[in-house]
Design a protein around this motif. Structure first.
Motif, mmCIF file in Angstrom:
data_model
loop_
_atom_site.group_PDB
_atom_site.id
_atom_site.type_symbol
_atom_site.label_atom_id
_atom_site.label_comp_id
_atom_site.label_asym_id
_atom_site.label_seq_id
_atom_site.Cartn_x
_atom_site.Cartn_y
_atom_site.Cartn_z
ATOM 1 N N GLU A 1 0.825 -1.224 0.000
ATOM 2 C CA GLU A 1 0.000 0.000 0.000
ATOM 3 C C GLU A 1 0.854 1.267 0.000
ATOM 4 O O GLU A 1 0.396 2.331 -0.415
ATOM 5 N N MET A 2 2.113 1.146 0.422
ATOM 6 C CA MET A 2 2.983 2.333 0.462
ATOM 7 C C MET A 2 3.376 2.805 -0.937
ATOM 8 O O MET A 2 3.744 3.951 -1.123
ATOM 9 N N TYR A 3 3.288 1.898 -1.917
ATOM 10 C CA TYR A 3 3.578 2.292 -3.307
ATOM 11 C C TYR A 3 2.492 3.236 -3.826
ATOM 12 O O TYR A 3 2.690 3.987 -4.768
ATOM 13 N N GLU A 4 1.319 3.172 -3.193
ATOM 14 C CA GLU A 4 0.210 4.062 -3.558
ATOM 15 C C GLU A 4 0.211 5.296 -2.655
ATOM 16 O O GLU A 4 0.190 6.427 -3.112
ATOM 17 N N LYS A 5 0.267 5.014 -1.352
ATOM 18 C CA LYS A 5 0.077 6.074 -0.361
ATOM 19 C C LYS A 5 1.337 6.854 -0.047
ATOM 20 O O LYS A 5 1.286 7.963 0.479
ATOM 21 N N GLY A 6 2.484 6.238 -0.279
ATOM 22 C CA GLY A 6 3.740 6.869 0.124
ATOM 23 C C GLY A 6 4.237 6.271 1.419
ATOM 24 O O GLY A 6 3.477 5.672 2.183
ATOM 25 N N PRO B 1 6.994 6.337 -3.589
ATOM 26 C CA PRO B 1 6.827 7.707 -3.106
ATOM 27 C C PRO B 1 7.092 7.828 -1.597
ATOM 28 O O PRO B 1 6.847 6.873 -0.851
ATOM 29 N N VAL B 2 7.576 8.971 -1.176
ATOM 30 C CA VAL B 2 7.822 9.247 0.245
ATOM 31 C C VAL B 2 6.776 10.249 0.729
ATOM 32 O O VAL B 2 6.580 11.291 0.108
ATOM 33 N N SER B 3 6.100 9.909 1.830
ATOM 34 C CA SER B 3 5.011 10.772 2.318
ATOM 35 C C SER B 3 5.458 11.686 3.448
ATOM 36 O O SER B 3 4.891 12.759 3.660
ATOM 37 N N MET B 4 6.472 11.247 4.195
ATOM 38 C CA MET B 4 6.881 12.006 5.379
ATOM 39 C C MET B 4 8.358 11.772 5.658
ATOM 40 O O MET B 4 8.842 10.647 5.517
ATOM 41 N N VAL B 5 9.074 12.840 6.032
ATOM 42 C CA VAL B 5 10.491 12.692 6.391
ATOM 43 C C VAL B 5 10.716 13.366 7.747
ATOM 44 O O VAL B 5 10.424 14.559 7.910
ATOM 45 N N ASP B 6 11.166 12.610 8.719
ATOM 46 C CA ASP B 6 11.410 13.123 10.074
ATOM 47 C C ASP B 6 10.186 13.868 10.625
ATOM 48 O O ASP B 6 10.313 14.939 11.240
ATOM 49 N N GLY B 7 9.007 13.338 10.360
ATOM 50 C CA GLY B 7 7.777 13.941 10.876
ATOM 51 C C GLY B 7 7.248 15.104 10.059
ATOM 52 O O GLY B 7 6.178 15.640 10.363
ATOM 53 N N ARG B 8 7.977 15.515 9.016
ATOM 54 C CA ARG B 8 7.477 16.591 8.131
ATOM 55 C C ARG B 8 6.736 15.960 6.958
ATOM 56 O O ARG B 8 7.312 15.128 6.254
ATOM 57 N N VAL B 9 5.501 16.379 6.742
ATOM 58 C CA VAL B 9 4.715 15.882 5.614
ATOM 59 C C VAL B 9 5.297 16.461 4.320
ATOM 60 O O VAL B 9 5.580 17.655 4.232
ATOM 61 N N ILE B 10 5.500 15.602 3.334
ATOM 62 C CA ILE B 10 6.043 16.053 2.051
ATOM 63 C C ILE B 10 4.889 16.365 1.099
ATOM 64 O O ILE B 10 4.071 15.486 0.805
ATOM 65 N N GLY B 11 4.839 17.590 0.641
ATOM 66 C CA GLY B 11 3.772 18.021 -0.278
ATOM 67 C C GLY B 11 2.409 17.796 0.338
ATOM 68 O O GLY B 11 2.141 18.221 1.460
ATOM 69 N N THR B 12 1.565 17.059 -0.390
ATOM 70 C CA THR B 12 0.214 16.789 0.106
ATOM 71 C C THR B 12 0.195 15.609 1.079
ATOM 72 O O THR B 12 -0.834 15.310 1.664
ATOM 73 N N GLY B 13 1.344 14.902 1.159
ATOM 74 C CA GLY B 13 1.387 13.706 2.003
ATOM 75 C C GLY B 13 0.987 12.448 1.242
ATOM 76 O O GLY B 13 0.952 11.358 1.802
ATOM 77 N N HIS B 14 0.672 12.614 -0.040
ATOM 78 C CA HIS B 14 0.362 11.474 -0.911
ATOM 79 C C HIS B 14 1.282 11.533 -2.119
ATOM 80 O O HIS B 14 1.909 12.558 -2.372
#
Ligand code: PXG
Length: 292
Positions: free
Chosen positions: A125-130, A254-267
Motif C-alpha cells: 500500500e505504500m507504493y500508492e500512499k507513500g 513515493p515518500v510521504s513524510m520525512v522526520d515527521g514533516r509531511v512532504i507536499g500533500t502527504g500522498h
C-alpha cells in the motif's frame, strides 16, 4: 521448493550451496555484489549491472574469474534453471577462501555465486500512499574511506541506518554525507521535486550510482521533465513538493513524510505518479531475454 544456485562453475541445490568459513567475503566483507531484477522474462539493464559489478571488482583489485559474457550467461542460466520470469537475482563475487589473516594474497581464487529468487521490500500500500522515512544519524561512508560507488559486501554502514529506521517504526532511513548533504537511503537513491523540476544528488557526493536512478532520470526526461543532479540538504527535502526513492529491490516508491514533516500533500504527487508509471512500462518492455 529448493532453488538451484550457481556456485563456482556448478549449478547445485540450495542445501548444497555453501561457501567456506575461511572465505574473506565472510571474514571481512571482502567482495562485491549486484542486485538485479527480472521483469516479464527479461533481465532488466543486464549490461549495466554486469558493468557495475566489474567496475566495483576493479576498484578493489578483485579479478573475476569469468568474462562479462560468461557472467551474463551465468545470470541467464540461473534464471532458466529456476524458471524465473519475474524476480530478484543476487550475483556475488567474494575474494575467496584464504586464511585468518586479512591479506588477500592468501586467497587462491575468488568465489562466484548467483541466486535467483524474489524480494519484497516495502508494504504494497505504500507504493500508492507513500512511505514515511527518517534521517539516520549514521553518515554515508566517505568516498575517501570506502567509496559508496563500490557495491561491496560490507553494508554495515547502511545496516546501522536501517536499524535506526526499525527503531523509529518506519521502513527506510535517509543518510547524509559528511558535509550534511543528502546522499541516499540505505538501499535506494533519492529524488525530490520542487516547482516542476526533478532533483537528485550527484554521484560525486558519495552515493551508489543506482541503475534504477539512471532509469528514473531517463523516463522523467522522456516525460518532458527537467532533471537536475544537484546537492541539496534536508531543508530542501522537507519543503519539496514531492519525493520518491529508487532501487532495484524497492523499484520506485513515493515518500510521504520525512522526520515527521509531511512532504507536499502527504500522498504520491502527480509527477511522481507519472514517473512511477513510465518506469513500470519501461521495465516491462526492456531487457535481455531469459528464455530465447
Ligand atoms: N543505494 C544503495 C546504497 C544501494 O544499496 C541503491 C542505492 C539502488 O541502486 P540500484 O542500482 O539497485 O537502483 C542500492 C541498491 C535492500 C538492498 O535490501 C538494496 C540494495 C542491494 C541489496 C539489498 O534494501 N542496493
Amino acid at each position: 521448493m529448493s532453488r538451484i544456485i550457481y556456485l563456482d562453475g556448478q549449478y547445485v541445490n540450495e542445501e548444497d550451496a555453501k561457501v567456506s568459513v575461511f572465505d574473506h567475503g565472510v571474514l571481512y566483507g571482502d567482495g562485491v555484489f549486484e542486485g538485479i531484477r527480472a521483469y516479464n522474462g527479461r533481465i532488466f539493464r543486464c549490461e549495466d549491472h554486469i558493468d557495475r559489478l566489474y567496475a566495483a571488482a576493479k576498484a578493489i583489485m578483485l579479478e573475476i574469474p569469468l568474462t562479462k559474457e560468461e557472467m551474463t550467461e551465468v545470470l541467464l542460466e540461473t534464471c532458466r534453471r529456476n524458471n524465473l520470469r519475474d524476480g530478484y537475482i543476487r550475483l556475488v563475487v567474494t575474494r575467496g577462501k584464504g586464511d585468518l589473516g586479512l591479506n588477500p594474497l592468501n586467497c587462491a581464487k575468488p568465489s562466484v555465486f548467483c541466486i535467483a529468487a524474489d524480494i519484497t521490500m516495502y508494504p504494497e500500500e505504500m507504493y500508492e500512499k507513500g512511505m514515511p522515512i527518517i534521517t539516520s544519524v549514521q553518515r554515508r561512508n566517505k568516498a575517501t574511506i570506502v567509496d559508496p560507488q563500490i557495491k561491496s559486501l560490507n553494508y554495515l554502514n547502511n545496516i546501522l541506518a536501517k536499524m535506526e529506521a526499525n527503531r523509529a517504526g518506519v521502513p527506510e532511513a535517509l543518510m547524509l554525507n559528511h558535509d550534511g548533504v543528502v546522499a541516499e537511503a540505505t538501499g535506494d537513491n533519492i529524488f525530490i521535486i520542487k516547482d516542476g523540476v526533478v532533483y537528485t544528488p550527484p554521484v560525486y557526493i558519495g552515493i551508489l550510482d543506482g541503475i534504477t536512478r539512471k532509469t528514473a532520470m531517463e523516463v522523467a526526461r522522456g516525460l518532458g521533465y527537467e532533471v537536475v543532479e544537484k546537492e541539496f540538504t534536508l531543508f530542501n527535502v522537507y519543503n519539496a513538493d514531492e519525493c520518491f526513492l529508487t532501487g532495484t529491490a524497492a523499484e520506485a516508491i513515493p515518500v510521504s513524510m520525512v522526520d515527521g514533516r509531511v512532504i507536499g500533500t502527504g500522498h504520491a504527487g502527480p509527477m511522481t505518479k507519472a514517473i512511477l508509471k513510465a518506469f513500470k512500462e519501461f521495465a516491462n518492455a526492456n531487457g535481455t531475454e531469459i528464455f530465447k
